[in-house]
Design a protein around this motif. Structure first.
Motif, PDB file in Angstrom:
ATOM      1  N   LEU A  54       9.533   4.756   5.673  1.00 28.87           N
ATOM      2  CA  LEU A  54       8.237   4.733   4.988  1.00 28.87           C
ATOM      3  C   LEU A  54       8.365   4.173   3.571  1.00 28.87           C
ATOM      4  CD1 LEU A  54       6.637   8.157   6.018  1.00 28.87           C
ATOM      5  CD2 LEU A  54       5.895   5.882   6.713  1.00 28.87           C
ATOM      6  N   GLN A  55       9.471   4.476   2.923  1.00 30.16           N
ATOM      7  CA  GLN A  55       9.694   3.998   1.563  1.00 30.16           C
ATOM      8  C   GLN A  55      10.048   2.507   1.530  1.00 30.16           C
ATOM      9  OE1 GLN A  55      12.639   7.214   0.802  1.00 30.16           O
ATOM     10  NE2 GLN A  55      11.524   7.534  -1.110  1.00 30.16           N
ATOM     11  N   ALA A  56      10.677   2.043   2.610  1.00 30.38           N
ATOM     12  CA  ALA A  56      11.247   0.689   2.605  1.00 30.38           C
ATOM     13  C   ALA A  56      10.280  -0.395   3.086  1.00 30.38           C
ATOM     14  CB  ALA A  56      12.514   0.662   3.468  1.00 30.38           C
ATOM     15  N   THR A  57       9.272  -0.012   3.872  1.00 30.50           N
ATOM     16  CA  THR A  57       8.416  -1.034   4.485  1.00 30.50           C
ATOM     17  C   THR A  57       7.009  -1.037   3.901  1.00 30.50           C
ATOM     18  OG1 THR A  57       7.548  -1.903   6.569  1.00 30.50           O
ATOM     19  CG2 THR A  57       7.662   0.491   6.359  1.00 30.50           C
ATOM     20  N   ASP A  74       4.753  -2.769   5.865  1.00 30.39           N
ATOM     21  CA  ASP A  74       4.033  -3.134   7.089  1.00 30.39           C
ATOM     22  C   ASP A  74       3.214  -1.934   7.565  1.00 30.39           C
ATOM     23  OD1 ASP A  74       3.246  -3.597   9.749  1.00 30.39           O
ATOM     24  OD2 ASP A  74       4.941  -4.947  10.096  1.00 30.39           O
ATOM     25  N   PRO A  75       1.874  -2.028   7.527  1.00 25.52           N
ATOM     26  CA  PRO A  75       1.041  -0.876   7.898  1.00 25.52           C
ATOM     27  C   PRO A  75       1.246  -0.409   9.335  1.00 25.52           C
ATOM     28  CG  PRO A  75      -0.301  -2.856   7.604  1.00 25.52           C
ATOM     29  CD  PRO A  75       1.058  -3.185   7.107  1.00 25.52           C
ATOM     30  N   LEU A  76       1.568  -1.327  10.250  1.00 24.88           N
ATOM     31  CA  LEU A  76       1.786  -0.914  11.645  1.00 24.88           C
ATOM     32  C   LEU A  76       3.039  -0.058  11.772  1.00 24.88           C
ATOM     33  CD1 LEU A  76       0.839  -4.191  13.563  1.00 24.88           C
ATOM     34  CD2 LEU A  76      -0.494  -2.073  13.364  1.00 24.88           C
ATOM     35  N   ILE A  77       4.090  -0.439  11.057  1.00 24.26           N
ATOM     36  CA  ILE A  77       5.321   0.362  11.079  1.00 24.26           C
ATOM     37  C   ILE A  77       5.080   1.709  10.385  1.00 24.26           C
ATOM     38  CG2 ILE A  77       7.700   0.494  10.239  1.00 24.26           C
ATOM     39  CD1 ILE A  77       7.865  -2.549  10.533  1.00 24.26           C
ATOM     40  N   GLN A  78       4.361   1.674   9.261  1.00 24.69           N
ATOM     41  CA  GLN A  78       4.043   2.921   8.554  1.00 24.69           C
ATOM     42  C   GLN A  78       3.257   3.883   9.458  1.00 24.69           C
ATOM     43  OE1 GLN A  78       1.954   1.237   5.198  1.00 24.69           O
ATOM     44  NE2 GLN A  78       3.727   1.442   3.857  1.00 24.69           N
ATOM     45  N   GLU A  79       2.282   3.312  10.163  1.00 24.07           N
ATOM     46  CA  GLU A  79       1.453   4.124  11.066  1.00 24.07           C
ATOM     47  C   GLU A  79       2.296   4.817  12.133  1.00 24.07           C
ATOM     48  OE1 GLU A  79      -2.504   3.429  13.392  1.00 24.07           O
ATOM     49  OE2 GLU A  79      -2.168   1.702  12.088  1.00 24.07           O
ATOM     50  N   GLN A  80       3.160   4.044  12.772  1.00 22.29           N
ATOM     51  CA  GLN A  80       3.991   4.601  13.842  1.00 22.29           C
ATOM     52  C   GLN A  80       4.959   5.646  13.311  1.00 22.29           C
ATOM     53  OE1 GLN A  80       3.587   4.212  17.167  1.00 22.29           O
ATOM     54  NE2 GLN A  80       1.760   3.139  16.459  1.00 22.29           N
ATOM     55  N   ALA A  81       5.532   5.397  12.135  1.00 24.24           N
ATOM     56  CA  ALA A  81       6.450   6.371  11.531  1.00 24.24           C
ATOM     57  C   ALA A  81       5.711   7.670  11.193  1.00 24.24           C
ATOM     58  CB  ALA A  81       7.088   5.779  10.278  1.00 24.24           C
ATOM     59  N   LEU A  82       4.486   7.535  10.684  1.00 24.66           N
ATOM     60  CA  LEU A  82       3.693   8.718  10.338  1.00 24.66           C
ATOM     61  C   LEU A  82       3.271   9.499  11.574  1.00 24.66           C
ATOM     62  CD1 LEU A  82       1.538   7.165   7.480  1.00 24.66           C
ATOM     63  CD2 LEU A  82       3.174   9.040   7.211  1.00 24.66           C
ATOM     64  N   ILE A  83       2.957   8.802  12.648  1.00 27.02           N
ATOM     65  CA  ILE A  83       2.603   9.486  13.908  1.00 27.02           C
ATOM     66  C   ILE A  83       3.795  10.302  14.415  1.00 27.02           C
ATOM     67  CG2 ILE A  83       2.076   9.116  16.353  1.00 27.02           C
ATOM     68  CD1 ILE A  83       0.345   6.714  15.456  1.00 27.02           C
ATOM     69  N   THR A  84       4.987   9.708  14.346  1.00 23.48           N
ATOM     70  CA  THR A  84       6.199  10.413  14.782  1.00 23.48           C
ATOM     71  C   THR A  84       6.462  11.622  13.887  1.00 23.48           C
ATOM     72  OG1 THR A  84       7.120   8.309  15.550  1.00 23.48           O
ATOM     73  CG2 THR A  84       8.655  10.143  15.311  1.00 23.48           C
ATOM     74  N   LEU A  85       6.294  11.443  12.582  1.00 25.16           N
ATOM     75  CA  LEU A  85       6.478  12.564  11.652  1.00 25.16           C
ATOM     76  C   LEU A  85       5.454  13.666  11.899  1.00 25.16           C
ATOM     77  CD1 LEU A  85       7.293  10.889   8.211  1.00 25.16           C
ATOM     78  CD2 LEU A  85       8.732  12.517   9.450  1.00 25.16           C
ATOM     79  N   PRO A 133      -6.925   2.219   5.652  1.00 26.72           N
ATOM     80  CA  PRO A 133      -7.456   3.522   6.068  1.00 26.72           C
ATOM     81  C   PRO A 133      -6.643   4.209   7.163  1.00 26.72           C
ATOM     82  CG  PRO A 133      -9.244   1.942   5.823  1.00 26.72           C
ATOM     83  CD  PRO A 133      -7.974   1.165   5.671  1.00 26.72           C
ATOM     84  N   LYS A 134      -6.140   3.442   8.129  1.00 28.60           N
ATOM     85  CA  LYS A 134      -5.376   4.047   9.226  1.00 28.60           C
ATOM     86  C   LYS A 134      -4.093   4.704   8.723  1.00 28.60           C
ATOM     87  CE  LYS A 134      -7.532   3.643  13.176  1.00 28.60           C
ATOM     88  NZ  LYS A 134      -7.831   4.862  13.987  1.00 28.60           N
ATOM     89  N   VAL A 135      -3.476   4.084   7.724  1.00 29.52           N
ATOM     90  CA  VAL A 135      -2.251   4.655   7.142  1.00 29.52           C
ATOM     91  C   VAL A 135      -2.585   5.956   6.406  1.00 29.52           C
ATOM     92  CG1 VAL A 135      -0.416   4.307   5.433  1.00 29.52           C
ATOM     93  CG2 VAL A 135      -1.066   2.431   6.969  1.00 29.52           C
ATOM     94  N   THR A 136      -3.661   5.928   5.622  1.00 36.74           N
ATOM     95  CA  THR A 136      -4.090   7.138   4.909  1.00 36.74           C
ATOM     96  C   THR A 136      -4.418   8.261   5.891  1.00 36.74           C
ATOM     97  OG1 THR A 136      -5.032   5.750   3.165  1.00 36.74           O
ATOM     98  CG2 THR A 136      -5.736   8.043   3.229  1.00 36.74           C
ATOM     99  N   GLU A 137      -5.133   7.917   6.938  1.00 39.64           N
ATOM    100  CA  GLU A 137      -5.501   8.914   7.953  1.00 39.64           C
ATOM    101  C   GLU A 137      -4.258   9.558   8.571  1.00 39.64           C
ATOM    102  OE1 GLU A 137      -6.712   8.941  12.565  1.00 39.64           O
ATOM    103  OE2 GLU A 137      -7.464   7.238  11.399  1.00 39.64           O
ATOM    104  N   LYS A 138      -3.283   8.735   8.929  1.00 38.36           N
ATOM    105  CA  LYS A 138      -2.068   9.269   9.554  1.00 38.36           C
ATOM    106  C   LYS A 138      -1.262  10.115   8.566  1.00 38.36           C
ATOM    107  CE  LYS A 138      -2.840   7.333  13.546  1.00 38.36           C
ATOM    108  NZ  LYS A 138      -4.146   6.708  13.274  1.00 38.36           N
ATOM    109  N   ALA A 139      -1.281   9.726   7.281  1.00 33.61           N
ATOM    110  CA  ALA A 139      -0.602  10.532   6.257  1.00 33.61           C
ATOM    111  C   ALA A 139      -1.280  11.901   6.121  1.00 33.61           C
ATOM    112  CB  ALA A 139      -0.604   9.798   4.919  1.00 33.61           C
ATOM    113  N   LEU A 140      -2.612  11.917   6.174  1.00 33.18           N
ATOM    114  CA  LEU A 140      -3.355  13.183   6.127  1.00 33.18           C
ATOM    115  C   LEU A 140      -3.016  14.062   7.319  1.00 33.18           C
ATOM    116  CD1 LEU A 140      -6.822  11.817   4.957  1.00 33.18           C
ATOM    117  CD2 LEU A 140      -5.440  13.479   3.705  1.00 33.18           C
TER     118      LEU A 140
END
Length: 251
Positions: free
Chosen positions: A13-16, A18-29, A60-67
């Motif tokens: 999450l810190q290194a990328t 790319d919103p798609l990668i961030q989204e998938q990482a957040l879903i896994t977390l 927005p999708k990244v923010t939503e997944k972080a929430l």
């Protein structure tokens, strides 16, 4: 998922950017954060600050997944102590998000968890007008989620004056036998909490100045329209609804 795998996700999450990668990482977390052992591990890896920093992401999708991740992590009291620094940002997310959007609902769910105890209620005071607006304009799903927050906040006597001064001319629309039971019941609990707190203050709140469209004028002043609503709800067949009507009438 072990600590090494969780750390790799946090580093990703810190290194990328790319919103798609961030989204998938957040879903896994988020899935991992549903387990209490992982809630502690993520905190100890400083994951909360990394995830919290994504609440101001422009996607927005990244923010939503972080929430969603923080929502699961907030089931842990120690995590709440760190998450509370992001409450004002979460409130901004709720206010700026499209009405009834997944982003708005994710923010409301997190505020619900963070308002279960009164520790952080003071951080949500400025959000009261927004919450009341979303309550009246939102879909049933959104209304239920807003009311969960309002019920939590209204149980705290320190929040009562802030609610009573708020403008909500259409509040009475919620107190109707045709209303979805989950909405009606929570609206009644909200009103009963406020009435109880007003009465426990021994009349000091009644001396304050309130506008005609204020929550106080609608619920607590000798309001014939509200009394008529309660009289109608008295005949509601649901015992939980009737219990809350009695609670309001006997305050």
């Amino acid at each position: 998922m072990d600590a090494d795998a969780l750390q790799k996700l946090i580093h990703l999450l810190q290194a990328t950017d790319d919103p798609l990668i961030q989204e998938q990482a957040l879903i896994t977390l988020s899935n991992s954060a549903a387990f209490s052992v992982n809630q502690d591990i993520i905190r100890n890896l400083d994951g909360l600050s990394v995830i919290g920093g994504m609440l101001s992401d422009c996607v927005p999708k990244v923010t939503e997944k972080a929430l969603n991740v923080l929502n699961n992590l907030s089931m842990n009291i120690k995590n709440q102590e760190e998450i509370q620094v992001y409450i004002e940002q979460v409130c901004k997310n709720v206010e700026s998000a499209p009405l009834n959007s997944d982003l708005q609902l994710a923010g409301l769910r997190l505020l619900t968890n963070m308002s279960v105890t009164s520790d952080y209620h003071h951080k949500m005071i400025n959000q009261i007008p927004c919450l009341l607006r979303v309550l009246l304009e939102g879909s049933e799903r959104t209304q239920i989620q807003v009311l969960k927050v309002l019920v939590n906040l209204s149980a705290n006597p320190a929040m009562t004056r802030h609610f009573l001064r708020a403008q909500m001319p259409s509040l009475l629309l919620l107190f109707d036998n045709c209303m979805n039971k989950d909405i009606l019941l929570r609206a009644l609990v909200f009103a009963a909490n406020l009435k109880k707190n007003v009465n426990n203050e021994g009349g000091s709140m009644i001396q304050d100045q309130y506008s005609e469209d204020s929550v106080f004028s609608i619920l607590c002043r000798d309001s014939t329209p509200f009394a008529q609503k309660l009289a109608s709800l008295w005949h509601n067949p649901d015992p939980e609804v009737k219990e809350q009507v009695v609670r309001i009438l006997t305050q």
